[in-house]
Design an enzyme around this catalytic site. Structure first.
Site, PDB file in Angstrom:
ATOM      1  N   TYR A  15       0.855  -1.186   0.000  1.00 31.76           N
ATOM      2  CA  TYR A  15       0.000   0.000   0.000  1.00 31.76           C
ATOM      3  C   TYR A  15       0.890   1.235   0.000  1.00 31.76           C
ATOM      4  CZ  TYR A  15       1.675  -0.098   4.683  1.00 31.76           C
ATOM      5  OH  TYR A  15       2.525  -0.107   5.754  1.00 31.76           O
ATOM      6  N   SER A 241       3.533   2.905  12.402  1.00 34.71           N
ATOM      7  CA  SER A 241       3.807   1.512  12.092  1.00 34.71           C
ATOM      8  C   SER A 241       2.699   0.902  11.252  1.00 34.71           C
ATOM      9  CB  SER A 241       3.968   0.728  13.398  1.00 34.71           C
ATOM     10  OG  SER A 241       2.912  -0.190  13.571  1.00 34.71           O
ATOM     11  N   LYS A 242       3.114   0.079  10.312  1.00 32.24           N
ATOM     12  CA  LYS A 242       2.133  -0.467   9.398  1.00 32.24           C
ATOM     13  C   LYS A 242       1.189  -1.426  10.102  1.00 32.24           C
ATOM     14  CE  LYS A 242       3.378  -3.720   6.212  1.00 32.24           C
ATOM     15  NZ  LYS A 242       4.273  -4.358   5.229  1.00 32.24           N
ATOM     16  N   ARG A 243       1.637  -2.011  11.182  1.00 33.61           N
ATOM     17  CA  ARG A 243       0.786  -2.962  11.888  1.00 33.61           C
ATOM     18  C   ARG A 243      -0.275  -2.283  12.748  1.00 33.61           C
ATOM     19  NH1 ARG A 243       0.197  -7.749  11.059  1.00 33.61           N
ATOM     20  NH2 ARG A 243      -1.138  -7.816  12.885  1.00 33.61           N
ATOM     21  N   LYS A 244       0.175  -1.303  13.535  1.00 30.45           N
ATOM     22  CA  LYS A 244      -0.739  -0.726  14.515  1.00 30.45           C
ATOM     23  C   LYS A 244      -1.495   0.512  14.036  1.00 30.45           C
ATOM     24  CE  LYS A 244       1.780   0.270  17.851  1.00 30.45           C
ATOM     25  NZ  LYS A 244       3.105   0.687  18.320  1.00 30.45           N
TER      26      LYS A 244
END
Length: 483
Positions: A15, A241-244
């Site tokens: 993305y 962060s891409k995760r959170k």
RNA sequence: GGUCCCAUCGUCUAGUGGCCUAGGACAUCACCCUCUCAAGGUGGAGGCACGGGUUCGAAUCCCGUUGGGACUGCCA
């Protein structure tokens, strides 16, 4: 003198990160600020695991949405492998590089025994030949300092003995970021490197590489100037962060943020236009933007503020433009682009463009994102109507007065002229007959007709919905109580 | 741990030695407007991390402390 040549050099991921969007935007500002500026897109895909065609498409389309037009590119770093190999050859010949066969295990084992940061230079003087497991390292000068002249931060001084002999090419032969990036920047004649602050510590390494390359090249290329943009952080003040964190630009587009608002908000992260007004035209931003004015400290990506700005942008749209902008959310079937996972709640066949155009002005001033539009107009197109049960119980189901009001409404509205002003007057009178003010009187009708207690102005909505449908819904609501 | 960066309301910022009684925006609170919800209007609360200097004068310059962050990959 020729204008600046800047590049946005993202590595492809699934993305388009909002931080990347901001970097791209600031690069683009610099290019557009100067009539002769050149903006280049180079996709840094040398890592095999970061090489998917659709990811590149994602970057290109996200930039197109943002309106960041390219003067050159998109280029692929992977297409420049020959140039990278040439850099290796020249640097090797110049004695700036050496082969190293230390395994990760050996490196870890030696760690702690020495004070040298990073790699300890074990192979530096061993004179190894190329082999199947040999990486290539740069002979970082042990003496002196490398000073990064950062346009935003000023001079940043790195002692060369704090920089280790970093790897420039893997044993597989693939040239790594530091050298690939420098080689491409030289070949693309980049004059200003504008990127995130996480790259600040790469800058001295790249300057050293650039200078080494100049020494072994027939035609030296002057060093670019550098500008390291403050990081974008989350509420915990950590790098996004891409995760959170919700960092995908595409998801903001899906939610119905206007690219103009998104760009304006992004510009405010680390920079601000002159004066007290924050909502400014793109041309103004381009004209006023200067890297020297960019702030030094990390910025929190505040979706609430962006949402507010988006609402302002939406309200500033002409009604025609607003209707057009809503299309992907209300009639996605006709659109080239459509938001992910955001199907309208009604069957496509039940959507009525003419009717939507009439309610549009009522909706336009009530939404902050286009994604909120379908829910707000759903009662026009959804059949049967779905009710907010709590609201129904409160105003009709468990309220005899509400039921009486509906009954009276059905009776009196049947003969009323069907326009907002008349309906307004009628409901005032109906309420009075039952001892209710308009605030109270409109609630049951609103709930019966729209299914909820919040929405566009009721009387205009009734007018647009039409007499037949409106009265039918009043009756259906009453029938619902007895059922 | 090492290297480097950063430090004005909760958040994004204006401020580059006197114009600062620190301005704006988002968020927040109150009131007004009002058929709901918004929008809009008015007003309020809220900040220069701390300690030393320099200076007639410091949010602005210097040093230190504290706090936060990035990097420290045969990723980018």
């Amino acid at each position: 003198m020729a204008g600046p040549r800047v590049r946005f050099a993202p590595s492809p991921t699934g993305y388009f990160h909002v931080g990347s969007a901001r970097s791209a935007l600031f690069n683009w500002f610099v290019a557009r600020h100067d009539p002769e500026g050149v903006f280049i897109l180079r996709i840094e895909d040398t890592d095999e695991s970061r090489n998917r065609e659709e990811w590149v498409d994602g970057i290109v389309s996200a930039m197109a949405w943002l309106g960041l037009d390219l003067d050159e590119g998109p280029f692929r770093q992977s297409d420049n492998a020959a140039a990278h190999a040439l850099s290796i050859t020249k640097l090797l010949a110049g004695g700036d590089l050496y082969y190293c066969d230390c395994s990760t295990e050996e490196l870890v084992a030696r760690k702690g025994e020495n004070k040298t940061p990073g790699y300890d230079g074990f192979c530096r003087e061993r004179g190894l030949e190329r082999g199947p497991t040999t990486a290539i390292r740069f002979k970082t000068p042990r003496e002196g300092h490398t000073i990064v002249h950062d346009l935003i931060r000023g001079d940043v001084d790195f002692a060369n003995n704090t920089i280790d002999d970093f790897v420039v090419a893997k044993s597989s032969g693939v040239v790594l970021y530091a050298l690939a990036n420098v080689t491409d920047d030289r070949n693309d004649a980049i004059t200003q490197v504008i990127r995130g602050e996480e790259h600040l510590s790469n800058a001295p390494k790249q300057m050293l590489l650039w200078e080494a390359l100049n020494r072994v090249s027939d035609s030296p290329v002057s060093l670019p100037s550098y500008a390291h943009l403050p990081l974008l952080v989350n509420e915990q003040r950590k790098k996004l962060s891409k995760r959170k964190d919700p960092v995908a630009t595409e998801s903001y587009r899906d939610q119905g943020y206007l690219s103009s608002a998104f760009v304006n908000y992004l510009a405010l992260l680390g920079w601000s236009p002159r004066g007290d007004e924050e909502i400014v035209a793109l041309a103004t931003m381009i004209e006023q933007f200067r890297l020297e004015d960019v702030s030094h400290s990390p910025a929190f990506f505040d979706v609430k503020k962006m949402t507010h700005m988006n609402g302002e942008y939406i309200r500033a749209l002409g009604v025609e433009d607003f209707v057009d902008a809503c299309a992907p959310w209300v009639r996605p079937g006709d659109c080239a682009w459509r938001p992910r996972d955001r199907e309208p709640p009604w069957p496509a066949a039940q959507f009525d463009e003419v009717l939507f155009t009439r309610v549009a002005p009522l909706v336009q001033e009530r939404v902050a994102t286009l994604g909120e539009v379908p829910a707000m107009v759903a009662f026009f197109f959804c059949e049967p109507l779905s009710y907010d049960e709590a609201a129904f119980a409160k105003t009709i189901g468990e309220d005899p007065l509400g039921q009486a009001l509906l009954a009276l409404g059905i009776e009196r509205l049947a003969d009323a002229p069907w326009d907002a002003a008349s309906l307004h007057q009628e409901v005032v009178e109906i309420g009075e007959a039952l001892g209710l003010n308009l605030r109270k009187a409109q609630a049951p009708i609103r709930c019966a007709v729209t299914g909820t207690l919040v929405g566009p102005p009721l009387f205009e909505s009734l007018e647009i919905l039409g007499k037949e449908k409106s009265l039918r819904r009043l009756r259906e609501a009453l029938e619902r109580v007895s059922a």
